[in-house]
Design a protein around this motif. Sequence first.
Motif, short mmCIF file in Angstrom:
data_model
loop_
_atom_site.label_atom_id
_atom_site.label_comp_id
_atom_site.label_asym_id
_atom_site.label_seq_id
_atom_site.Cartn_x
_atom_site.Cartn_y
_atom_site.Cartn_z
N THR A 88 -7.11 -4.32 4.69
CA THR A 88 -7.65 -4.93 3.43
C THR A 88 -6.19 -5.22 2.20
OG1 THR A 88 -8.81 -4.40 2.06
CG2 THR A 88 -9.49 -5.83 3.64
N ILE A 89 -5.51 -3.89 2.48
CA ILE A 89 -4.50 -4.15 1.43
C ILE A 89 -3.25 -4.32 2.34
CG2 ILE A 89 -3.08 -2.77 0.61
CD1 ILE A 89 -4.78 -1.11 -0.64
N TYR A 90 -2.56 -5.66 2.06
CA TYR A 90 -1.81 -6.52 1.68
C TYR A 90 -0.39 -6.66 0.23
CZ TYR A 90 -3.00 -6.71 6.43
OH TYR A 90 -3.92 -6.26 7.18
N ASP A 91 -0.16 -6.06 0.04
CA ASP A 91 0.35 -5.79 -1.52
C ASP A 91 1.73 -5.81 -2.17
OD1 ASP A 91 -0.13 -6.19 -4.13
OD2 ASP A 91 -1.63 -4.87 -4.34
N GLU A 92 1.82 -5.72 -2.96
CA GLU A 92 3.14 -5.44 -3.95
C GLU A 92 3.43 -4.27 -3.98
OE1 GLU A 92 4.52 -7.95 -5.71
OE2 GLU A 92 3.60 -8.90 -6.32
N ASP A 93 4.68 -3.81 -3.45
CA ASP A 93 5.43 -2.94 -2.74
C ASP A 93 4.87 -1.54 -3.65
OD1 ASP A 93 6.54 -3.61 -1.02
OD2 ASP A 93 8.36 -3.66 -2.11
N GLU A 94 5.16 -1.38 -5.27
CA GLU A 94 4.47 -0.98 -6.15
C GLU A 94 2.97 0.02 -6.01
OE1 GLU A 94 4.30 -1.96 -10.24
OE2 GLU A 94 4.44 -3.71 -9.59
N VAL A 95 2.10 -0.87 -5.36
CA VAL A 95 0.17 -0.41 -5.37
C VAL A 95 0.98 -0.06 -4.01
CG1 VAL A 95 -1.66 -1.76 -5.38
CG2 VAL A 95 0.03 -3.27 -6.87
N LEU A 96 1.88 -0.31 -2.64
CA LEU A 96 1.07 0.40 -2.17
C LEU A 96 2.14 2.14 -2.04
CD1 LEU A 96 2.44 -2.19 0.71
CD2 LEU A 96 0.33 -1.61 0.16
N LEU A 97 2.47 2.19 -2.65
CA LEU A 97 3.86 3.00 -3.03
C LEU A 97 2.53 4.31 -3.54
CD1 LEU A 97 6.58 4.84 -2.93
CD2 LEU A 97 6.39 3.87 -5.16
N ALA A 98 1.75 3.67 -4.68
CA ALA A 98 0.69 4.75 -5.15
C ALA A 98 0.26 4.70 -4.33
CB ALA A 98 0.38 3.47 -6.17
N LEU A 99 -0.42 4.37 -3.51
CA LEU A 99 -1.22 4.26 -2.40
C LEU A 99 -1.36 4.95 -1.55
CD1 LEU A 99 -4.48 3.67 -1.04
CD2 LEU A 99 -3.29 1.51 0.35
N ALA A 100 0.31 5.16 -1.08
CA ALA A 100 0.75 5.95 0.26
C ALA A 100 0.72 7.39 -0.63
CB ALA A 100 2.38 5.56 0.51
N GLU A 101 0.93 7.53 -2.12
CA GLU A 101 1.17 8.96 -2.62
C GLU A 101 -0.45 9.55 -2.71
OE1 GLU A 101 3.03 10.95 -6.66
OE2 GLU A 101 2.72 8.75 -6.18
N GLN A 102 -1.05 8.62 -3.34
CA GLN A 102 -2.30 9.22 -3.27
C GLN A 102 -3.51 9.79 -2.07
OE1 GLN A 102 -5.39 8.61 -6.23
NE2 GLN A 102 -3.26 8.86 -7.06
N LEU A 103 -3.36 9.41 -0.95
CA LEU A 103 -3.66 9.20 0.67
C LEU A 103 -3.10 11.17 0.83
CD1 LEU A 103 -3.58 6.21 2.19
CD2 LEU A 103 -5.08 7.79 1.10
N GLY A 104 -2.00 11.47 0.63
CA GLY A 104 -1.52 12.98 0.73
C GLY A 104 -2.36 14.01 -0.15
N ASN A 105 -3.40 13.47 -0.62
CA ASN A 105 -3.83 14.15 -1.80
C ASN A 105 -5.54 14.18 -1.44
OD1 ASN A 105 -1.92 15.53 -2.96
ND2 ASN A 105 -1.60 13.56 -4.22
N PHE A 106 -5.91 13.73 -0.31
CA PHE A 106 -7.58 13.13 -0.12
C PHE A 106 -8.30 13.77 0.68
CE2 PHE A 106 -9.39 9.00 -0.94
CZ PHE A 106 -8.82 8.31 -2.07
N THR A 107 -7.41 15.09 1.17
CA THR A 107 -7.55 16.29 2.75
C THR A 107 -9.59 16.71 2.14
OG1 THR A 107 -6.01 16.96 2.75
CG2 THR A 107 -8.27 18.27 3.72
N MET A 108 -10.06 17.14 0.45
CA MET A 108 -11.01 17.59 -0.01
C MET A 108 -11.82 16.15 0.16
SD MET A 108 -10.00 20.01 0.72
CE MET A 108 -11.90 21.07 0.28
N LEU A 109 -11.31 14.89 -0.16
CA LEU A 109 -12.39 13.83 -0.87
C LEU A 109 -12.89 13.35 0.51
CD1 LEU A 109 -9.93 12.04 -3.16
CD2 LEU A 109 -12.53 13.33 -3.92
N VAL A 110 -12.02 13.73 1.65
CA VAL A 110 -12.59 13.07 2.59
C VAL A 110 -13.69 13.86 3.80
CG1 VAL A 110 -11.16 11.46 3.35
CG2 VAL A 110 -11.04 13.30 4.31
N GLY A 111 -13.74 15.25 3.20
CA GLY A 111 -14.18 16.55 3.72
C GLY A 111 -13.95 17.14 4.56
N GLY A 112 -12.96 17.36 3.98
CA GLY A 112 -11.48 18.61 4.28
C GLY A 112 -10.85 18.56 5.48
#
Length: 583
Positions: A65-89
């Motif tokens: 569902t995300i089709y958004d402004e570039d700055e929002v997508l940029l923040a999302l791309a950065e966040q997901l790189g640190n998400f390993t432990m939050l999805v179960g390792g």
Amino acid sequence: AVQSSGKSTSADGDDSLYPIAVLIDELRNEDVQLRLNSIKKLSTIALALGVERTRTELLPFLTDTIYDEDEVLLALAEQLGNFTMLVGGPEYVHCLLPPLESLATVEETVVRDKAVESLRKISQEHSPVDLEVHFEPLVKRLASGDWFTSRTSACGLFSVCYPRVSSTVKAEIRQHFRTLCSDDTPMVRRAAASKLGEFAKVLELDYVKSDIISLFTALASDEQDSVRLLAVEACVSIATLLPQEDLETLVMPTLRQAAEDKSWRVRYMVADKFSELQKAVGPEITKNDLVPAFQNLLKDCEAEVRAAAANKVKGKRLNIMLPFIRLIQYTNQHVKSALASVIMGLSTILGKDNTIEHLLPLFLAQLKDECPEVRLNIISNLDCVNEVIGIRQLSQSLLPAIVELAEDAKWRVRLAIIEYMPLLAGQLGVEFFDEKLNTLCMAWLIDHVYAIREAATCNLMKLVEKFGAEWAQNTIVPKVLGMANDPNYLHRMTTLFCINALSEACGQEITTKQMLPVVLKMSNDQVANVRFNVAKSLQKIGPVLDNNALQTEVKPVLEKLASDQDMDVKYFAQEAISVLPLA
């Protein structure tokens, strides 16, 4: 997944649905800042949901569902790189691939780059099996995507998965990389060229020789100069991987071609990477191949290429540098500035005799250059030369040039050398300054051009800050105060301007005991301009003085000046009285 923010209000309602419901609402809000804030809180929301619901609800929602402004997508791309432990390792890290794959195909370059950065990061957390089952298929999909955006992103992912997959998959990866190197779209070839060196480093040596060299040669001959110049950059990495005996046949023909490329941007890249190329190919090839190419780059028709080559000249032997030293004949400002910025450092490499013979004449010529940046680069690096040839030799050659500039008929030339004087003093030390340059600095205070007198005053303040109050008390202050009796009223006013500038740097004791009496005495000057400058000086040095001096010495003089016949004297005296804390 939850579709709206209907928070349960019943006592036993399921409140755990709330975070994702709020997120959905915030991500659909018209306010970009609100959407951005909610993305930055993703880790908190994921923690609240727990690992399973993050995998089954949050990530699908973000992917779909995300089709958004570039700055929002940029923040999302950065966040997901640190998400390993939050999805179960690491076991579940592959769940992060779908949203990142989607982000790696968007139009905005910075978003794609950040998504690739996050993908590279989480690739290390995949097991070899997961890498083949989940990550490598993603790379293939991106590499064969319809849009060039996905193919450019794929180029940054080959090197991270290649070392840890089976030989069959390795062959597929090499094939995909080959295909992208000859892609129809220049942007894709550019992305492939920029990753060529990185990919070469993870390949087996046989494949470097059979695959990478042919790709390097093709990219270095590409019709687009933006691709060719990136191939030069890759050359450094490739050359370090190959045995010495293969360099001459596999790399050097292409590098020679690049050094003579019709595009100045490619030649510039060769000049800019010269030091790295020299290390990569070794001394023998450097001597036979690179030095002649380098000398041609120093004489290139484009100033930017000559400047890049000039910046790389440090560390070369004298026989390489002599053509470079002759570059002084070029009048282009870029070249001379680049030359000046490195030439002083050459003295430590050349030694005393060569510096005196070859470099000193050049220093002196550049010290008189009309370009301020050239002069500054020479003066700010004098300490290098001082260490090699000694202050005595330096002063014999340098001092006449400085004196000549200091006494130049054009006042702007005099002004330029004054501005460099604090820097020069710091480079040469207090003893040399007192012996050779102090007289010059004092002479500028009585120059017939006001701008010179003003700059000389400012110069004294900087010198006191550099050499200290004690030096000022012994060397500068007596000479400044002596000008208070000069028959020329402009010189008497310069005394006041100097006191204004020096009082803070010299401190309370010197100001009160030595400077203040002179200022007070000058309140009786016959020239009104001097008297109103006395009022201004008292206002300026007042904060440095102690309260007793203010009340008993400054106050009576200001009150006398406040009833002066001259309107300006009255005005400035009254202004000083209103500003200073007088009882």
